[in-house]
Each structure stands twice: as structure tokens, then as C-alpha cells.
Design a protein around this motif. Structure first.
Motif, short mmCIF file in Angstrom:
data_model
loop_
_atom_site.label_atom_id
_atom_site.label_comp_id
_atom_site.label_asym_id
_atom_site.label_seq_id
_atom_site.Cartn_x
_atom_site.Cartn_y
_atom_site.Cartn_z
N PRO A 172 10.96 -9.13 69.05
CA PRO A 172 11.22 -10.25 69.97
C PRO A 172 11.30 -11.59 69.21
N TYR A 173 12.24 -12.41 69.61
CA TYR A 173 12.39 -13.76 69.08
C TYR A 173 12.45 -14.74 70.25
N ASN A 174 11.94 -15.92 70.05
CA ASN A 174 12.07 -17.00 71.02
C ASN A 174 12.97 -18.06 70.41
N PHE A 175 13.96 -18.52 71.16
CA PHE A 175 14.85 -19.58 70.70
C PHE A 175 14.60 -20.82 71.53
N ALA A 176 14.62 -21.96 70.88
CA ALA A 176 14.46 -23.24 71.57
C ALA A 176 15.44 -24.24 70.97
#
Length: 196
Positions: free
Chosen positions: A175-179
């Protein structure tokens, strides 16, 4: 569960303006969870979880999907109404009261705190390097130009990430979070005004 829920009401926005509630929403996968299970996943007291669940339920962001009787006790199971919640951009196009502006600012701060926490956790485990961090600074734009860039980035990210929210069978995924952030440099603005 829908893919996206667009928040248009002040109560909905208030409900996600607390970083802990964002954390609760992110704890869900595809299956319903009880307050007890959320308490174990997040390592927080049951009473604290229940308090925040009530707020998310009241705002219609979380829903009760099942009740099970275990040892004579009714356990309630919840699911978010959508995998992702976003604030309707049109709310920013109209004159807004101080309380609405404060709520939107708090929701933005909540999101930023969550992103920061994720970043520091990854950094502590040496999972973050320059390969995942991009920083572009000191571009002089109007408010409309900044909005246009953010809108274009959002469209492109949605395109690229479409269909990638479910856990794939493919090996090597994680899982990756992008902002994406566009932040006015208020320090430089203050210096400029003090000189003028």
C-alpha cells in the motif's frame, strides 16, 4: 461500498476534520469491523473508538451493516459508505462563513497530520527516500493557477490509480499513500509586506 463519497454538508466535513477519525476510516478493508476489532487494530481504548464511531455514523460516513450476538452481547459491525471521502470543491467557490472556513481548515489540517504521521512512520523504518519525495518550490502563481494545477494533478492521479485500491494478487505490491499539496509561502509574503 462505493468508491468515492463526496462530502457537501458541514456536518460531514466536521466528522472527517479529526485525524483520529480519518485513521478509523482507513482501518477498514472490504470487511465490516466492530468497535472492539477497531480498538485492537488501532491500539486504542474501546470507549474512544465508540465516541468517534458515533460521530462518523451521525454524519452518514460510516454505516451499521450487521449485528451479531456473542456471549449474550450484541456486537455491531460497521463499514464506511465509501472507500474514499472527498470534500466537494464547489463549497470553496462560494462566500463562506468563518465557521465553515474553520471547519475546512481543520479538515485540511487533519489530512496533513495523517500524511505527516505516515511519512514519519515510513522514515523511521527507512522506507522513505528521495525516490518517493518530490519538492517543487517558489513558483509565483495566482490562486486560480494553483487550483488549476491541483485539479490537473488530481485528474491524472485518479487515472493512474484507477482500480488499484483492492489488494491485488500480484506479488511485490504494497500500500502507498499519495498526497499533493500546494501551500502558499506565507513567510515570504509577510517579509514582502513588511518591506513595502
Amino acid at each position: 461500498m462505493k468508491d468515492i463519497m463526496v462530502l457537501r454538508e458541514l456536518e460531514e466535513i466536521k466528522a472527517v476534520s479529526h485525524p483520529y477519525r480519518v485513521e478509523i476510516l482507513e482501518a477498514f478493508a472490504e470487511e465490516p469491523l466492530s468497535a472492539k476489532q477497531l480498538s485492537e487494530i488501532l491500539g486504542e481504548p474501546h470507549a474512544k473508538i465508540n465516541y468517534h464511531i458515533k460521530i462518523l455514523l451521525g454524519a452518514g460516513i460510516l454505516e451499521l451493516v450487521e449485528e451479531r450476538v456473542k456471549s449474550g452481547i450484541i456486537e455491531k459491525y460497521y463499514l464506511p459508505k465509501a472507500k474514499m471521502v472527498v470534500i466537494d470543491k464547489s463549497i470553496l467557490n462560494f462566500p463562506i462563513s468563518d465557521s465553515v472556513a474553520q471547519t475546512i481548515n481543520q479538515a485540511s489540517l487533519s489530512l496533513f497530520e495523517k500524511v505527516s504521521e505516515d511519512y514519519y512512520r515510513a522514515a523511521e523504518t527507512n522506507e522513505v527516500g528521495t525516490k518517493h519525495l518530490r519538492h517543487y518550490n517558489e513558483y509565483y502563481l495566482t490562486e486560480d493557477e494553483a487550483k488549476e494545477i491541483m485539479n490537473e494533478l488530481e485528474k491524472r492521479l485518479i487515472e493512474l490509480l484507477d482500480g488499484k485500491q483492492k489488494k491485488p494478487e500480484k506479488e511485490g505490491t504494497r500500500p502507498y499513500n499519495f498526497a499533493t499539496l500546494a501551500i502558499p509561502d506565507v513567510r515570504k509574503e509577510k517579509k514582502k509586506k513588511s518591506k513595502g
